[in-house]
Every structure is written in structure tokens, then in C-alpha cells.
Design an enzyme around this catalytic site. Structure first.
Site, short mmCIF file in Angstrom:
data_model
loop_
_atom_site.label_atom_id
_atom_site.label_comp_id
_atom_site.label_asym_id
_atom_site.label_seq_id
_atom_site.Cartn_x
_atom_site.Cartn_y
_atom_site.Cartn_z
N HIS A 61 -56.98 -9.68 78.35
CA HIS A 61 -57.41 -8.32 78.67
C HIS A 61 -58.91 -8.25 78.94
CE1 HIS A 61 -53.90 -7.20 75.81
NE2 HIS A 61 -53.46 -7.43 77.03
N LYS A 70 -66.76 -8.35 71.95
CA LYS A 70 -65.90 -8.30 70.78
C LYS A 70 -66.31 -9.36 69.77
CE LYS A 70 -61.99 -6.69 73.52
NZ LYS A 70 -60.67 -7.01 74.06
N TYR A 130 -61.24 -6.77 64.97
CA TYR A 130 -62.40 -6.98 65.84
C TYR A 130 -63.21 -5.71 66.01
CZ TYR A 130 -59.03 -5.47 69.48
OH TYR A 130 -58.08 -4.81 70.22
N ASP A 169 -48.45 -7.29 79.77
CA ASP A 169 -48.98 -8.65 79.87
C ASP A 169 -48.06 -9.56 80.68
OD1 ASP A 169 -51.20 -7.88 78.46
OD2 ASP A 169 -50.55 -8.76 76.56
#
Length: 186
Positions: A61, A70, A130, A169
């Protein structure tokens, strides 16, 4: 905190100092000053937590606008974490880094803005947490197919195992067809 360089210099492995005894452990997972000294001078605006079962693959992503840096870690289980450089003017454009993150090694991975990100759960379950440098913007989110042969990501799957992926996905585009990240090398 120990900083370990990867083959893409802007992606860093971070090993916090862990202080443990018979009661358990303590570790510092974010300290603005220490991270700035490690070359990560950023502010975080959002924290996320996901739980996934074995062979779940989330990613790859990225956001074409409002790119998210991140700081990722695993608090339960183990994952194979991947970052792909999408910065078109970067000398490592199209290259990837993969690292095992687990509750045992306590490693964190810094994935700067301008990278696609994904992970594969290799334990029975995994809690993945995260911090993000920008807000999630679904209108700008895109996905690159996890099995794109041009990227040659070596996911730790045996030939008989197909990962569990979301419909989104599963329908992700190839790297060559991906909508470009609207940014530059940082």
C-alpha cells in the site's frame, strides 16, 4: 537505541534497549530526540493496530498524495515486513527491503514517505502496530500487487501456500502500471 542500516539507506531498522527482569520488560518505542539523532526527524499524527492470522499478506500500500512515513513494529507474533521505494528520483527507485519483525526481536522499521509497504504474517497470529506521519486518505490510497515479478520480493511462502489477501490487494496493479507517487526523493 541501535540503528541498523538497510540496503536502502532511508529505511532503517531500529532496536530499542530492552530492560527486563522477572517482572517483565520495559522499552522506549518513541523518543523524538533519539529518533532525530538517528536521522528520523518527523512528527506522527496517527497510530494504527491490526491483528492478522498466519499467511495474511497486507499490502503493498501507498498514497499518491499525503504519503505516510511509518514506524512499524510487532507486539505479538512475527511478520516479514517489506518497503518498496516509489520515489522516482531516488537511486533505489523500485528496490525493496524486507525484514522480520517480532515480539522477540523487538525491532522496528522506519519506512519513510514515498514507499509502498506491506507485510506477511509468519506466526499463528500477529499484532502489528505503527505510527504514521500523515493521515490515512482512502481517496489517494493505491496498491501494487504483492506478487509482481518485476519487484522480485522474496516473500517467505512455500510453493503450496497462497497468502490470504483482501479483495483490494488481490486486484492490485503491477508496479509498471501503478499510479505514481506525487513526490520526490526525500
Amino acid at each position: 537505541m541501535k540503528v541498523i542500516e538497510t540496503k536502502i539507506p532511508d529505511v532503517k531498522i531500529l532496536e530499542p534497549k530492552v530492560f527486563g527482569d522477572e517482572r517483565g520488560f520495559f522499552m522506549e518505542t518513541w523518543n523524538e530526540k533519539a529518533f532525530r539523532e538517528a536521522g528520523i526527524d518527523t512528527q506522527f499524527v496517527q497510530d494504527n493496530h491490526s491483528r492478522s492470522v498466519k499467511n495474511t499478506l497486507r499490502g503493498l500500500h501507498y498514497q499518491i498524495k499525503q504519503p505516510q512515513g511509518k514506524l512499524v513494529r510487532v507486539t505479538r507474533g512475527e511478520v516479514f515486513d517489506v518497503a518498496v521505494d516509489l520515489r522516482q528520483n531516488s537511486p533505489t527507485f523500485g528496490q525493496w527491503v524486507g525484514e522480520y519483525l517480532s515480539e522477540k526481536n523487538n525491532r522496528m522499521l522506519w519506512v519513510p514517505p514515498g514507499f509502498a509497504h506491506g507485510f506477511l504474517v509468519v506466526s499463528d497470529t500477529a499484532d502489528f502496530q505503527y505510527k504514521c506521519t500523515d493521515f490515512y486518505a482512502p481517496e489517494y490510497e493505491r496498491s501494487i500487487h504483492w506478487a509482481d515479478n518485476s519487484l522480485k520480493v522474496t516473500w517467505p511462502l512455500d510453493r503450496e501456500t497462497s497468502p490470504i489477501v483482501s479483495d483490494k490487494d488481490g486486484l492490485a496493479v503491477l508496479f509498471s502500471d501503478a499510479e505514481k507517487y506525487e513526490g520526490d526523493a526525500l
